[in-house]
Design an enzyme around this catalytic site. Structure first.
Site, PDB file in Angstrom:
ATOM      1  N   HIS A   7      39.571  46.948  31.229  1.00 40.14           N
ATOM      2  CA  HIS A   7      38.152  46.616  31.073  1.00 40.14           C
ATOM      3  C   HIS A   7      37.477  46.410  32.419  1.00 40.14           C
ATOM      4  CE1 HIS A   7      39.919  42.450  31.024  1.00 40.14           C
ATOM      5  NE2 HIS A   7      38.826  42.135  31.690  1.00 40.14           N
ATOM      6  N   GLU A  43      32.310  35.516  25.611  1.00 40.97           N
ATOM      7  CA  GLU A  43      32.423  36.924  25.976  1.00 40.97           C
ATOM      8  C   GLU A  43      32.322  37.840  24.768  1.00 40.97           C
ATOM      9  OE1 GLU A  43      36.664  36.464  27.406  1.00 40.97           O
ATOM     10  OE2 GLU A  43      36.843  38.241  26.157  1.00 40.97           O
ATOM     11  N   GLN A  60      33.697  44.032  29.215  1.00 42.83           N
ATOM     12  CA  GLN A  60      33.805  42.607  28.883  1.00 42.83           C
ATOM     13  C   GLN A  60      32.553  41.927  29.419  1.00 42.83           C
ATOM     14  OE1 GLN A  60      36.667  40.266  31.154  1.00 42.83           O
ATOM     15  NE2 GLN A  60      37.240  39.132  29.319  1.00 42.83           N
ATOM     16  N   HIS A  84      34.400  41.913  37.827  1.00 41.59           N
ATOM     17  CA  HIS A  84      35.805  42.247  38.118  1.00 41.59           C
ATOM     18  C   HIS A  84      36.209  43.520  37.394  1.00 41.59           C
ATOM     19  CE1 HIS A  84      36.225  39.796  34.383  1.00 41.59           C
ATOM     20  NE2 HIS A  84      37.255  40.569  34.123  1.00 41.59           N
ATOM     21  N   GLU A 134      41.907  41.972  37.924  1.00 40.29           N
ATOM     22  CA  GLU A 134      42.655  41.303  36.860  1.00 40.29           C
ATOM     23  C   GLU A 134      43.779  42.230  36.409  1.00 40.29           C
ATOM     24  OE1 GLU A 134      40.015  40.264  33.625  1.00 40.29           O
ATOM     25  OE2 GLU A 134      41.654  39.838  32.235  1.00 40.29           O
TER      26      GLU A 134
HETATM   27  N1  CMX Z   1      34.173  39.662  43.273  1.00 41.57           N
HETATM   28  C1  CMX Z   1      34.256  39.822  44.624  1.00 41.57           C
HETATM   29  N2  CMX Z   1      34.252  38.790  45.509  1.00 41.57           N
HETATM   30  C2  CMX Z   1      34.187  37.559  44.980  1.00 41.57           C
HETATM   31  C3  CMX Z   1      34.121  37.316  43.604  1.00 41.57           C
HETATM   32  C4  CMX Z   1      34.105  38.435  42.723  1.00 41.57           C
HETATM   33  N3  CMX Z   1      34.021  38.297  41.400  1.00 41.57           N
HETATM   34  N4  CMX Z   1      34.076  35.985  43.373  1.00 41.57           N
HETATM   35  C5  CMX Z   1      34.105  35.407  44.581  1.00 41.57           C
HETATM   36  N5  CMX Z   1      34.164  36.348  45.558  1.00 41.57           N
HETATM   37  C6  CMX Z   1      34.169  36.134  46.998  1.00 41.57           C
HETATM   38  C7  CMX Z   1      32.937  35.334  47.390  1.00 41.57           C
HETATM   39  O1  CMX Z   1      31.840  36.171  47.646  1.00 41.57           O
HETATM   40  C8  CMX Z   1      33.394  34.588  48.633  1.00 41.57           C
HETATM   41  O2  CMX Z   1      33.307  35.437  49.732  1.00 41.57           O
HETATM   42  P1  CMX Z   1      32.663  34.913  51.116  1.00 41.57           P
HETATM   43  O3  CMX Z   1      33.590  33.819  51.554  1.00 41.57           O
HETATM   44  O4  CMX Z   1      32.703  36.122  52.005  1.00 41.57           O
HETATM   45  O5  CMX Z   1      31.297  34.423  50.780  1.00 41.57           O
HETATM   46  C9  CMX Z   1      34.871  34.331  48.346  1.00 41.57           C
HETATM   47  O6  CMX Z   1      35.267  35.299  47.348  1.00 41.57           O
HETATM   48  C10 CMX Z   1      35.098  32.933  47.784  1.00 41.57           C
HETATM   49  O7  CMX Z   1      34.234  32.802  46.684  1.00 41.57           O
HETATM   50  P2  CMX Z   1      33.601  31.469  46.140  1.00 41.57           P
HETATM   51  O8  CMX Z   1      32.224  31.771  45.647  1.00 41.57           O
HETATM   52  O9  CMX Z   1      33.775  30.330  47.118  1.00 41.57           O
HETATM   53  O10 CMX Z   1      34.456  31.215  44.839  1.00 41.57           O
HETATM   54  P3  CMX Z   1      35.883  30.553  44.669  1.00 41.57           P
HETATM   55  O11 CMX Z   1      36.747  30.742  45.868  1.00 41.57           O
HETATM   56  O12 CMX Z   1      35.677  29.178  44.155  1.00 41.57           O
HETATM   57  O13 CMX Z   1      36.414  31.451  43.451  1.00 41.57           O
HETATM   58  C11 CMX Z   1      37.865  33.136  42.701  1.00 41.57           C
HETATM   59  C12 CMX Z   1      36.692  32.821  43.622  1.00 41.57           C
HETATM   60  C13 CMX Z   1      38.105  34.626  42.772  1.00 41.57           C
HETATM   61  C14 CMX Z   1      39.101  32.361  43.170  1.00 41.57           C
HETATM   62  C15 CMX Z   1      37.466  32.691  41.263  1.00 41.57           C
HETATM   63  O14 CMX Z   1      36.305  33.390  40.869  1.00 41.57           O
HETATM   64  C16 CMX Z   1      38.548  32.910  40.235  1.00 41.57           C
HETATM   65  O15 CMX Z   1      39.458  32.103  40.088  1.00 41.57           O
HETATM   66  N6  CMX Z   1      38.475  34.032  39.441  1.00 41.57           N
HETATM   67  C17 CMX Z   1      39.442  34.327  38.428  1.00 41.57           C
HETATM   68  C18 CMX Z   1      39.017  33.811  37.064  1.00 41.57           C
HETATM   69  C19 CMX Z   1      37.780  34.465  36.537  1.00 41.57           C
HETATM   70  O16 CMX Z   1      37.073  35.180  37.234  1.00 41.57           O
HETATM   71  N7  CMX Z   1      37.495  34.206  35.225  1.00 41.57           N
HETATM   72  C20 CMX Z   1      36.364  34.784  34.527  1.00 41.57           C
HETATM   73  C21 CMX Z   1      36.733  36.055  33.808  1.00 41.57           C
HETATM   74  C22 CMX Z   1      37.687  35.804  32.656  1.00 41.57           C
HETATM   75  C23 CMX Z   1      38.275  37.078  32.037  1.00 41.57           C
HETATM   76  O17 CMX Z   1      38.199  38.149  32.631  1.00 41.57           O
HETATM   77  O18 CMX Z   1      38.832  36.961  30.930  1.00 41.57           O
HETATM   78 CO    CO Z   2      38.428  40.233  32.372  1.00 42.65          CO
END
Ligand code: CMX
Ligand code: CO
Length: 146
Positions: A7, A43, A60, A84, A134
């Site tokens: 997805h 979602e 998604q 993502h 993912e």
């Molecule tokens: N795509 C690309 N880059 C991303 C991003 C994304 N979705 N999310 C965060 N970033 C980047 C930010 O831009 C930032 O970069 P800079 O430092 O250059 O500004 C850096 O990563 C850190 O981002 P943040 O805003 O401080 O966010 P966090 O570190 O708190 O969290 C992450 C980032 C990836 C660890 C967190 O989003 C995560 O744990 N994701 C996994 C879970 C998830 O996304 N769940 C929702 C979907 C559920 C599903 O698919 O079922």
């Molecule tokens: Co997902």
């Protein structure tokens, strides 16, 4: 082995309005909806193509249910859009551990529960050239193999 694009995750402010856009514009219907409290999202999965769960891919659509959810944080910073991509695999545990061994940060120690009973984990976007990635093993694959 990663075998398909499972997805694409799309963050939105208003799930119902976004679902309606995809229905009216492309004719995509909602296949499944759920709230994932752990992930902080409501979602809708829109199924595209494929004749069974093994072949289909999904959009998604994700709406945050909490201010402190990762998707809420992302929306506040970026606005709506692609959040993502998710690759499908028959064995998320082995894939995650192999990828971890290559020096890419895998966000969860153990895979967690994703849509439709799948098991999921994420790779840090900063280790993936800016793409939050993912890995998913769908419930259909799990039950076929175990
Ligand atoms: N795509 C690309 N880059 C991303 C991003 C994304 N979705 N999310 C965060 N970033 C980047 C930010 O831009 C930032 O970069 P800079 O430092 O250059 O500004 C850096 O990563 C850190 O981002 P943040 O805003 O401080 O966010 P966090 O570190 O708190 O969290 C992450 C980032 C990836 C660890 C967190 O989003 C995560 O744990 N994701 C996994 C879970 C998830 O996304 N769940 C929702 C979907 C559920 C599903 O698919 O079922
Ligand atoms: Co997902």
């Amino acid at each position: 082995m990663l075998t398909r694009i499972d997805h694409i995750g799309i963050a939105c402010h208003d799930l119902d309005a976004t679902v309606e856009f995809y229905r009216a514009t492309y004719g995509f219907e909602v296949f499944h909806t759920e709230v994932n409290e752990e992930q902080g999202v409501r979602e809708a999965m829109l199924r595209i193509n494929g004749t069974d769960d093994g072949g289909a891919s999904y959009l998604q659509l994700l709406e945050p249910v909490r201010e402190d959810s990762t998707v809420a944080k992302w929306l506040a910073k970026n606005g709506e859009g692609v959040h993502h991509i998710a690759f499908g695999t028959a064995d998320v545990d082995t894939e995650a551990s192999d990828i971890r061994d290559k020096g890419v940060r895998v966000l969860y120690e153990e895979p967690r529960r994703g849509s439709m009973g799948s098991r999921i984990t994420f790779l840090h976007p900063k280790d993936c050239h800016g793409v939050l990635t993912e890995l998913v093993t769908s419930a259909a694959v799990e039950s076929a193999e175990h």
